[in-house]
Design a protein around this motif. Structure first.
Motif, PDB file in Angstrom:
ATOM      1  N   LYS A 172      41.405  58.811  36.486  1.00 24.29           N
ATOM      2  CA  LYS A 172      42.324  58.562  37.596  1.00 24.29           C
ATOM      3  C   LYS A 172      41.643  58.813  38.937  1.00 24.29           C
ATOM      4  CE  LYS A 172      46.911  59.270  35.593  1.00 24.29           C
ATOM      5  NZ  LYS A 172      48.194  59.984  35.742  1.00 24.29           N
ATOM      6  N   PHE A 173      40.830  59.864  38.998  1.00 22.79           N
ATOM      7  CA  PHE A 173      40.122  60.177  40.241  1.00 22.79           C
ATOM      8  C   PHE A 173      39.193  59.037  40.626  1.00 22.79           C
ATOM      9  CE2 PHE A 173      36.433  61.838  42.496  1.00 22.79           C
ATOM     10  CZ  PHE A 173      37.026  62.551  43.534  1.00 22.79           C
ATOM     11  N   VAL A 174      38.469  58.516  39.634  1.00 22.83           N
ATOM     12  CA  VAL A 174      37.551  57.403  39.898  1.00 22.83           C
ATOM     13  C   VAL A 174      38.315  56.176  40.366  1.00 22.83           C
ATOM     14  CG1 VAL A 174      35.934  55.772  38.807  1.00 22.83           C
ATOM     15  CG2 VAL A 174      35.793  58.219  38.291  1.00 22.83           C
ATOM     16  N   GLU A 175      39.413  55.863  39.674  1.00 21.21           N
ATOM     17  CA  GLU A 175      40.186  54.671  40.034  1.00 21.21           C
ATOM     18  C   GLU A 175      40.833  54.806  41.400  1.00 21.21           C
ATOM     19  OE1 GLU A 175      42.925  53.897  36.895  1.00 21.21           O
ATOM     20  OE2 GLU A 175      41.396  53.074  35.547  1.00 21.21           O
ATOM     21  N   ARG A 176      41.274  56.019  41.752  1.00 25.64           N
ATOM     22  CA  ARG A 176      41.925  56.208  43.055  1.00 25.64           C
ATOM     23  C   ARG A 176      40.944  56.135  44.210  1.00 25.64           C
ATOM     24  NH1 ARG A 176      44.662  60.565  40.728  1.00 25.64           N
ATOM     25  NH2 ARG A 176      43.387  61.999  41.968  1.00 25.64           N
ATOM     26  N   HIS A 177      39.699  56.548  43.986  1.00 23.02           N
ATOM     27  CA  HIS A 177      38.751  56.631  45.083  1.00 23.02           C
ATOM     28  C   HIS A 177      37.737  55.480  45.096  1.00 23.02           C
ATOM     29  CE1 HIS A 177      40.379  60.731  44.910  1.00 23.02           C
ATOM     30  NE2 HIS A 177      40.040  60.823  46.183  1.00 23.02           N
ATOM     31  N   ILE A 178      37.203  55.137  43.945  1.00 25.35           N
ATOM     32  CA  ILE A 178      36.219  54.049  43.917  1.00 25.35           C
ATOM     33  C   ILE A 178      36.906  52.693  44.028  1.00 25.35           C
ATOM     34  CG2 ILE A 178      34.463  52.899  42.506  1.00 25.35           C
ATOM     35  CD1 ILE A 178      33.650  55.556  41.429  1.00 25.35           C
ATOM     36  N   TYR A 179      38.066  52.564  43.336  1.00 20.35           N
ATOM     37  CA  TYR A 179      38.786  51.291  43.364  1.00 20.35           C
ATOM     38  C   TYR A 179      39.960  51.341  44.334  1.00 20.35           C
ATOM     39  CZ  TYR A 179      36.177  50.448  39.057  1.00 20.35           C
ATOM     40  OH  TYR A 179      35.181  50.299  38.127  1.00 20.35           O
ATOM     41  N   ALA A 180      39.911  52.250  45.296  1.00 28.55           N
ATOM     42  CA  ALA A 180      41.003  52.388  46.260  1.00 28.55           C
ATOM     43  C   ALA A 180      41.199  51.090  47.035  1.00 28.55           C
ATOM     44  CB  ALA A 180      40.703  53.538  47.219  1.00 28.55           C
ATOM     45  N   THR A 181      42.466  50.708  47.193  1.00 26.82           N
ATOM     46  CA  THR A 181      42.770  49.465  47.896  1.00 26.82           C
ATOM     47  C   THR A 181      44.176  49.567  48.483  1.00 26.82           C
ATOM     48  OG1 THR A 181      42.931  47.061  47.677  1.00 26.82           O
ATOM     49  CG2 THR A 181      43.685  48.388  45.812  1.00 26.82           C
ATOM     50  N   GLU A 222      49.204  45.841  49.032  1.00 26.77           N
ATOM     51  CA  GLU A 222      49.244  44.374  48.945  1.00 26.77           C
ATOM     52  C   GLU A 222      48.215  43.867  47.941  1.00 26.77           C
ATOM     53  OE1 GLU A 222      49.302  46.111  51.688  1.00 26.77           O
ATOM     54  OE2 GLU A 222      51.339  45.649  52.391  1.00 26.77           O
ATOM     55  N   ASN A 223      47.008  44.443  47.973  1.00 27.78           N
ATOM     56  CA  ASN A 223      45.973  44.035  47.018  1.00 27.78           C
ATOM     57  C   ASN A 223      46.312  44.476  45.608  1.00 27.78           C
ATOM     58  OD1 ASN A 223      44.384  42.768  48.952  1.00 27.78           O
ATOM     59  ND2 ASN A 223      43.189  44.609  49.388  1.00 27.78           N
ATOM     60  N   GLU A 224      46.948  45.639  45.477  1.00 29.27           N
ATOM     61  CA  GLU A 224      47.364  46.104  44.159  1.00 29.27           C
ATOM     62  C   GLU A 224      48.397  45.166  43.555  1.00 29.27           C
ATOM     63  OE1 GLU A 224      46.777  50.946  44.811  1.00 29.27           O
ATOM     64  OE2 GLU A 224      48.781  50.061  44.683  1.00 29.27           O
ATOM     65  N   MET A 225      49.350  44.732  44.353  1.00 31.12           N
ATOM     66  CA  MET A 225      50.380  43.823  43.861  1.00 31.12           C
ATOM     67  C   MET A 225      49.778  42.467  43.512  1.00 31.12           C
ATOM     68  SD  MET A 225      53.685  44.776  46.254  1.00 31.12           S
ATOM     69  CE  MET A 225      54.760  43.751  45.244  1.00 31.12           C
ATOM     70  N   LEU A 226      48.807  42.035  44.289  1.00 26.10           N
ATOM     71  CA  LEU A 226      48.123  40.777  43.988  1.00 26.10           C
ATOM     72  C   LEU A 226      47.351  40.913  42.678  1.00 26.10           C
ATOM     73  CD1 LEU A 226      47.365  37.911  44.842  1.00 26.10           C
ATOM     74  CD2 LEU A 226      45.436  38.891  46.123  1.00 26.10           C
ATOM     75  N   TYR A 227      46.744  42.075  42.470  1.00 31.34           N
ATOM     76  CA  TYR A 227      45.999  42.348  41.236  1.00 31.34           C
ATOM     77  C   TYR A 227      46.928  42.306  40.027  1.00 31.34           C
ATOM     78  CZ  TYR A 227      43.497  45.168  37.749  1.00 31.34           C
ATOM     79  OH  TYR A 227      42.917  45.632  36.590  1.00 31.34           O
ATOM     80  N   ILE A 267      57.773  50.591  40.827  1.00 26.25           N
ATOM     81  CA  ILE A 267      58.786  49.566  41.075  1.00 26.25           C
ATOM     82  C   ILE A 267      58.153  48.324  41.703  1.00 26.25           C
ATOM     83  CG2 ILE A 267      60.811  48.998  42.485  1.00 26.25           C
ATOM     84  CD1 ILE A 267      61.710  51.919  42.117  1.00 26.25           C
ATOM     85  N   LEU A 268      57.313  48.526  42.691  1.00 31.23           N
ATOM     86  CA  LEU A 268      56.684  47.391  43.389  1.00 31.23           C
ATOM     87  C   LEU A 268      55.693  46.661  42.495  1.00 31.23           C
ATOM     88  CD1 LEU A 268      56.207  49.107  46.853  1.00 31.23           C
ATOM     89  CD2 LEU A 268      57.813  47.285  46.289  1.00 31.23           C
ATOM     90  N   TRP A 269      55.004  47.376  41.628  1.00 27.79           N
ATOM     91  CA  TRP A 269      54.110  46.715  40.670  1.00 27.79           C
ATOM     92  C   TRP A 269      54.911  45.881  39.680  1.00 27.79           C
ATOM     93  CZ3 TRP A 269      51.190  51.924  39.613  1.00 27.79           C
ATOM     94  CH2 TRP A 269      50.338  52.196  40.699  1.00 27.79           C
ATOM     95  N   VAL A 305      47.150  51.700  39.568  1.00 29.55           N
ATOM     96  CA  VAL A 305      47.541  50.333  39.249  1.00 29.55           C
ATOM     97  C   VAL A 305      46.834  49.841  37.992  1.00 29.55           C
ATOM     98  CG1 VAL A 305      45.775  49.279  40.729  1.00 29.55           C
ATOM     99  CG2 VAL A 305      47.872  48.022  40.201  1.00 29.55           C
ATOM    100  N   ARG A 306      45.599  50.271  37.791  1.00 31.06           N
ATOM    101  CA  ARG A 306      44.873  49.857  36.589  1.00 31.06           C
ATOM    102  C   ARG A 306      45.470  50.481  35.339  1.00 31.06           C
ATOM    103  NH1 ARG A 306      39.721  47.569  37.431  1.00 31.06           N
ATOM    104  NH2 ARG A 306      39.307  47.210  39.646  1.00 31.06           N
ATOM    105  N   GLU A 307      45.952  51.715  35.460  1.00 33.04           N
ATOM    106  CA  GLU A 307      46.626  52.356  34.330  1.00 33.04           C
ATOM    107  C   GLU A 307      47.913  51.612  33.994  1.00 33.04           C
ATOM    108  OE1 GLU A 307      48.086  56.879  33.039  1.00 33.04           O
ATOM    109  OE2 GLU A 307      47.554  56.424  35.122  1.00 33.04           O
TER     110      GLU A 307
END
Length: 257
Positions: A30-39, A42-47, A80-82, A238-240
């Protein structure tokens, strides 16, 4: 006797180590995803939207069982938004203690703070509007409305009260000879329960914590529900979330066959 006790202790230690390693790995991931893949959101919802196009199947009704976790309104707003981005029509948040139900305005504000643009794509609760949040799907001014997601917050009281209402209704109908007792079947009761709640049966339920427990969530509603574990809704990435939907998409439901 001592051998069995020693063996039991060894198994318990190994299991505890295994669970500890799993929890550490989850936190690191989770730490890696939150910081390395931080976005941005809007981009998360597009993903999520792009990933949903490749799912084998997407649940139309998803339930989040909070269990004994404290409420994180920001993380619930993200979920909810995802779900909106994934095209999920119904999202039910179940807190058996009722704390979330008593503080729905705070959840609404969290959603609004995260994305004002998506507020219009959400129908809140069983009413058509709440605090101006959303309207029913349909045609407005000759233009087809955008598909919306209905968000409902339930507690243990909803399960009890719904069953009591249906029971009283059947007793009243039988007393007034509007229906014969021989015509009251499980299918009839199920239809009345679903009509009373205004929600379809959920295809997917995410339970938080170590133990798979429904905490009394609408027991007649989960006949075909797939249960997947979410270690915690706190700091969910979001990846989880996407991985859980992908896992559901690969599940083969045999419906008792």
């Amino acid at each position: 006797m001592y051998f069995r006790r020693g063996l039991w202790v060894c198994c318990h230690v190994v299991y505890s180590i295994f669970m500890a390693v799993g929890n550490i790995w989850t936190h690191v991931n989770k730490f890696v995803e939150r910081h390395i893949y931080a976005t941005t959101l809007e981009n998360e919802m597009l993903y999520v939207s792009k990933c949903a196009e490749h799912f084998n199947k997407t649940p139309q009704h998803i339930v989040l069982l909070l269990g004994n976790e404290t409420i994180s309104y920001k993380d619930l707003a993200n979920i909810i938004l995802w779900c909106v981005a994934a095209g999920i029509s119904f999202v039910t948040l179940y807190d058996h203690d009722g704390h979330l139900q008593q503080n729905q305005d705070e959840l609404y504000q969290a959603v609004k703070t995260r994305s004002k643009l998506c507020v219009g794509r959400i129908i809140w609760g069983r009413n058509k509007t709440l605090n101006g949040l959303g309207v029913e799907n349909g045609v407005q001014n000759g233009t087809k409305a955008i598909a919306k997601t209905r968000v409902t917050v339930l507690s243990l009281n909803d399960s009890k009260e719904t069953f009591l209402k249906v029971t009283r209704s059947l007793c009243y109908s039988a007393k007034n000879k509007e229906v014969k007792s021989c015509h009251i079947s499980q299918d009839v009761i199920n239809e009345m329960l679903i009509e009373e709640t205004g929600l379809p049966e959920p295809e997917l339920a995410l339970y938080c914590g170590e133990v798979c427990c429904t905490y009394g969530f609408l027991p007649w509603h989960i006949r075909i529900t797939e249960f997947l574990r979410l270690r915690s809704h706190h700091n969910i990435t979001v990846r989880e979330f996407v991985r859980l939907l992908q896992t559901y998409g690969k599940c083969e439901q045999r419906f008792g066959k």
